[in-house]
Design a protein around this motif. Structure first.
Motif, PDB file in Angstrom:
ATOM      1  N   SER A   1       0.799  -1.230  -0.279  1.00 41.23           N
ATOM      2  CA  SER A   1      -0.124   0.035   0.159  1.00 41.23           C
ATOM      3  C   SER A   1       0.893   1.200   0.091  1.00 41.23           C
ATOM      4  O   SER A   1       0.670   2.243  -0.713  1.00 41.23           O
ATOM      5  N   ALA A   2       1.851   1.346   0.886  1.00 39.50           N
ATOM      6  CA  ALA A   2       2.936   2.361   0.823  1.00 39.50           C
ATOM      7  C   ALA A   2       3.490   2.811  -0.404  1.00 39.50           C
ATOM      8  O   ALA A   2       3.686   3.776  -0.945  1.00 39.50           O
ATOM      9  N   LEU A   3       3.826   1.539  -1.070  1.00 36.55           N
ATOM     10  CA  LEU A   3       4.575   1.679  -2.476  1.00 36.55           C
ATOM     11  C   LEU A   3       3.700   2.276  -3.330  1.00 36.55           C
ATOM     12  O   LEU A   3       4.082   3.131  -4.422  1.00 36.55           O
ATOM     13  N   PHE A   4       2.361   1.702  -3.342  1.00 42.51           N
ATOM     14  CA  PHE A   4       1.410   2.009  -4.351  1.00 42.51           C
ATOM     15  C   PHE A   4       1.204   3.573  -4.189  1.00 42.51           C
ATOM     16  O   PHE A   4       1.215   4.456  -5.585  1.00 42.51           O
ATOM     17  N   PHE A   5       0.987   4.111  -3.059  1.00 45.48           N
ATOM     18  CA  PHE A   5       0.763   5.644  -2.928  1.00 45.48           C
ATOM     19  C   PHE A   5       1.891   6.286  -3.051  1.00 45.48           C
ATOM     20  O   PHE A   5       1.598   7.673  -3.327  1.00 45.48           O
ATOM     21  N   LEU A   6       3.080   6.021  -2.918  1.00 41.44           N
ATOM     22  CA  LEU A   6       4.327   6.508  -3.108  1.00 41.44           C
ATOM     23  C   LEU A   6       4.333   6.741  -4.596  1.00 41.44           C
ATOM     24  O   LEU A   6       4.550   7.874  -4.923  1.00 41.44           O
ATOM     25  N   PHE A   7       4.256   5.691  -5.452  1.00 43.11           N
ATOM     26  CA  PHE A   7       3.946   5.891  -6.808  1.00 43.11           C
ATOM     27  C   PHE A   7       3.075   7.040  -7.070  1.00 43.11           C
ATOM     28  O   PHE A   7       3.349   7.691  -8.066  1.00 43.11           O
ATOM     29  N   LEU A   8       2.006   6.761  -6.545  1.00 40.94           N
ATOM     30  CA  LEU A   8       0.850   7.768  -7.044  1.00 40.94           C
ATOM     31  C   LEU A   8       1.226   9.194  -6.638  1.00 40.94           C
ATOM     32  O   LEU A   8       0.945  10.348  -7.365  1.00 40.94           O
ATOM     33  N   THR A   9       2.006   9.251  -5.539  1.00 43.20           N
ATOM     34  CA  THR A   9       2.619  10.818  -5.125  1.00 43.20           C
ATOM     35  C   THR A   9       3.594  11.080  -6.069  1.00 43.20           C
ATOM     36  O   THR A   9       3.577  12.325  -6.283  1.00 43.20           O
ATOM     37  N   PHE A  10       4.314  10.150  -6.564  1.00 43.58           N
ATOM     38  CA  PHE A  10       5.420  10.968  -7.772  1.00 43.58           C
ATOM     39  C   PHE A  10       4.862  11.332  -8.881  1.00 43.58           C
ATOM     40  O   PHE A  10       4.989  12.056  -9.713  1.00 43.58           O
ATOM     41  N   ALA A  11       3.707  10.511  -9.357  1.00 41.09           N
ATOM     42  CA  ALA A  11       2.886  10.903 -10.367  1.00 41.09           C
ATOM     43  C   ALA A  11       2.311  12.276 -10.353  1.00 41.09           C
ATOM     44  O   ALA A  11       2.196  12.879 -11.251  1.00 41.09           O
ATOM     45  N   ALA A  12       1.713  12.614  -9.335  1.00 41.18           N
ATOM     46  CA  ALA A  12       0.961  13.812  -8.780  1.00 41.18           C
ATOM     47  C   ALA A  12       2.021  14.904  -9.043  1.00 41.18           C
ATOM     48  O   ALA A  12       1.650  15.760  -9.494  1.00 41.18           O
ATOM     49  N   LEU A  13       3.219  14.275  -8.345  1.00 43.39           N
ATOM     50  CA  LEU A  13       4.256  15.761  -7.758  1.00 43.39           C
ATOM     51  C   LEU A  13       4.824  16.030  -9.289  1.00 43.39           C
ATOM     52  O   LEU A  13       5.061  16.985  -9.391  1.00 43.39           O
ATOM     53  N   SER A  14       5.091  14.974  -9.941  1.00 45.76           N
ATOM     54  CA  SER A  14       5.713  15.242 -11.388  1.00 45.76           C
ATOM     55  C   SER A  14       4.838  16.346 -12.129  1.00 45.76           C
ATOM     56  O   SER A  14       5.459  17.222 -12.850  1.00 45.76           O
ATOM     57  N   THR A  15       3.614  16.109 -12.052  1.00 48.59           N
ATOM     58  CA  THR A  15       2.659  16.885 -12.914  1.00 48.59           C
ATOM     59  C   THR A  15       2.579  18.333 -12.340  1.00 48.59           C
ATOM     60  O   THR A  15       2.738  19.307 -13.091  1.00 48.59           O
ATOM     61  N   ILE A  16       2.513  18.322 -10.779  1.00 50.47           N
ATOM     62  CA  ILE A  16       2.378  19.642 -10.186  1.00 50.47           C
ATOM     63  C   ILE A  16       3.837  20.494 -10.245  1.00 50.47           C
ATOM     64  O   ILE A  16       3.620  21.781 -10.599  1.00 50.47           O
ATOM     65  N   ILE A  17       4.636  20.011 -10.285  1.00 46.56           N
ATOM     66  CA  ILE A  17       6.078  20.733 -10.452  1.00 46.56           C
ATOM     67  C   ILE A  17       6.072  21.421 -12.042  1.00 46.56           C
ATOM     68  O   ILE A  17       6.243  22.373 -12.303  1.00 46.56           O
ATOM     69  N   ALA A  18       5.668  20.516 -12.928  1.00 48.27           N
ATOM     70  CA  ALA A  18       5.638  20.827 -14.143  1.00 48.27           C
ATOM     71  C   ALA A  18       4.779  22.121 -14.543  1.00 48.27           C
ATOM     72  O   ALA A  18       5.047  22.911 -15.366  1.00 48.27           O
ATOM     73  N   VAL A  19       3.522  22.118 -13.794  1.00 42.65           N
ATOM     74  CA  VAL A  19       2.637  23.015 -14.242  1.00 42.65           C
ATOM     75  C   VAL A  19       2.942  24.090 -13.193  1.00 42.65           C
ATOM     76  O   VAL A  19       2.695  25.507 -13.663  1.00 42.65           O
TER      77      VAL A  19
END
Length: 490
Positions: free
Chosen positions: A308-326
């Motif tokens: 579960s932690a790995l899954f939501f860490l992956f989701l955090t990276f996916a969200a943060l990469s978009t947030i940083i780009a925008v």
């Protein structure tokens, strides 16, 4: 002020892919596969990525590299004098701000669930506890505010260090970690007991299921997902084109980014769908799949807190990469429009974005009585509707028309820019398709989105919203067909 550049081609591909790879790849793609018949949906999705997503991305990248500006000033650099294409910048500016007004909150959800998973909150938890946990989080506005502000602060700190030392360096690490975590999760998922049925569902096309669901529904679902998954239309990709040199052609780079984005979406399906079949869960469960269904599955697994932690860490990276780009787009707006330093733009933008994020946060608790799109809707739903159903398709339509119309940049200017450098060239034979058929496809997605949103409302509401949709579309067409005899601005 000297324009920053990427230190490497890999940096450009990973940062741009990080922008495209967002929560929708994991949140939406697997449950759409579940809802629309698995592999049959995927085949149509891949087709539309090829014929729609890549050409639209090439147009956006080329405008960025040709102008060496963000969307806030790109059209002023390239448009012929006397035209109105520069008005398109407001779609990009408003779109980036509006997207961050709710995406930062959702990114906060991801990092919060990663924290709770590491703490073991969902380990061996009963389904009722897991189901109630999401609703409890939404009602707890201090918690929501904290995690939203935290992810904003992280994103702006990265951007403060600039393109090479901040965004490129951090995103490279995040993207490599994201891909590695996904592969580990996918391998674990496909070896679960009973997962073979999920793999069969995912990889073997079921055209009968497609017929039962409705061929038109499946085709439109695949078309819209293929279009929206690449984050096109608000200049989020354009800014990275503006940081690129002319050593590589745009078409080859757009294909590489699309392949990476597609790999993430398909791998997300291998994580989610076999696990759902293994535990007897419906894979077409909708957005609740991420916060309710999957945590319930992890709770039943041996070592579930880790997965579960790995899954939501992956989701955090996916969200943060978009947030940083925008965030980089928002910072670049100030630098291009006002000549501000990066430091000043980061400080002002950080305060502004955090404040603008609060309505979406409070819309689930203190302001839950505000239901702008009808009963049960939230402030986030309105913001998402404005971005996803309006600004993304209208912006992309404008970029494509600008690259092909004689009163815009024009086909020759577009082809010279996009084919500069080594790599795959954009086929000149596609001129008629990109000029006429691609804009019609994008316009169809735009109008169909309005129809689906408001067709269940009363007649007056439906008619009013459809008239509004046509008016907004008319603005883009007016820019495209407004005549000029002036020479191009230098």
């Amino acid at each position: 002020m000297k324009r920053e550049k990427f230190s490497s081609r890999l940096g450009f591909i990973l940062v741009s892919a990080g922008c495209a790879i967002g929560i929708g790849n994991v949140w939406k793609f697997p449950y759409m596969c579940g809802e629309y018949g698995g592999a049959a949906f995927i085949l149509i999705y891949l087709l539309f990525l090829l014929i729609m997503g890549i050409p639209a991305m090439v147009c956006e990248f080329s405008i960025g590299r040709g102008s060496k500006k963000s969307v806030a000033m790109a059209f002023e650099q390239l448009e012929p004098a006397g035209t109105s294409w520069h008005l398109m910048k407001y779609i990009g500016i408003f779109g980036c701000y509006l997207l961050m007004m709710f995406y930062t909150m959702v990114g906060g959800w991801m990092i919060y669930y990663c924290f709770r998973s590491l703490r073991g909150d969902f380990s061996q938890a009963d389904p009722e506890y897991v189901t109630n946990a999401f609703g409890s989080m939404l009602a707890d506005y201090p918690t929501m505010i904290f995690w939203t502000v935290l992810i904003c602060v992280i994103g702006f700190i990265v951007c403060k260090f600039g393109l090479q030392s901040g965004i490129e360096k951090v995103t490279k690490v995040m993207m490599i970690a994201l891909l590695a975590i996904m592969v580990v999760l996918a391998i674990h998922s496909v070896f679960l007991e009973g997962a073979v049925d999920g793999i069969r569902f995912y990889l073997v096309p079921d055209f009968q299921k497609m017929v039962e669901t409705g061929i038109g529904n499946v085709v439109f679902g695949a078309m819209s997902q293929a279009f929206f998954t690449l984050s096109l239309g608000i200049g989020a990709m354009m800014i990275f084109g503006s940081y690129l040199d002319h050593s590589r052609s745009m078409t080859g780079e757009a294909i590489n980014i699309t392949i990476l984005d597609t790999f993430v979406a398909l791998t997300a399906g291998f994580i989610v769908i076999p696990a759902c079949f293994s535990y007897g869960i419906e894979p077409g469960a909708g957005p609740s799949l991420v916060f309710i269904t999957l945590p319930n599955i992890f709770a039943q697994m041996t070592g579930g807190f880790l997965w579960s932690a790995l899954f939501f860490l992956f989701l955090t990276f996916a969200a943060l990469s978009t947030i940083i780009a925008v965030f980089e787009n928002i910072i670049a707006f100030d630098m291009d429009l006002f000549g501000w330093s990066r430091k000043k733009s980061v400080a002002v933008s950080a305060v502004l974005v955090i404040l603008l994020s609060m309505p979406a946060v409070l819309g689930y608790n203190l302001w839950s009585g505000i239901q702008p799109l009808g009963e049960g809707s939230t402030i986030m739903d309105l913001e998402d509707f404005i971005v996803s159903n309006n600004l993304l398709p209208l912006g992309s339509l404008g970029y494509v028309l600008f690259c092909t119309r004689k009163n815009g940049w024009g086909w020759d200017g577009f082809m010279d820019e996009t084919n500069a450098g080594e790599g795959i060239k954009f086929p000149a034979a596609l001129r008629a398709y990109v000029t006429w058929f691609l804009p019609l496809l994008i316009a169809f997605i735009y109008l169909k989105g309005y129809y689906d949103m408001f067709s269940g409302k009363d007649t007056l509401t439906f008619v009013c919203w459809m008239i509004a949709a046509v008016v907004f579309l008319g603005f883009i067409c007016w820019c495209a067909w407004k005549k000029t005899t002036a020479k191009k601005a230098v």
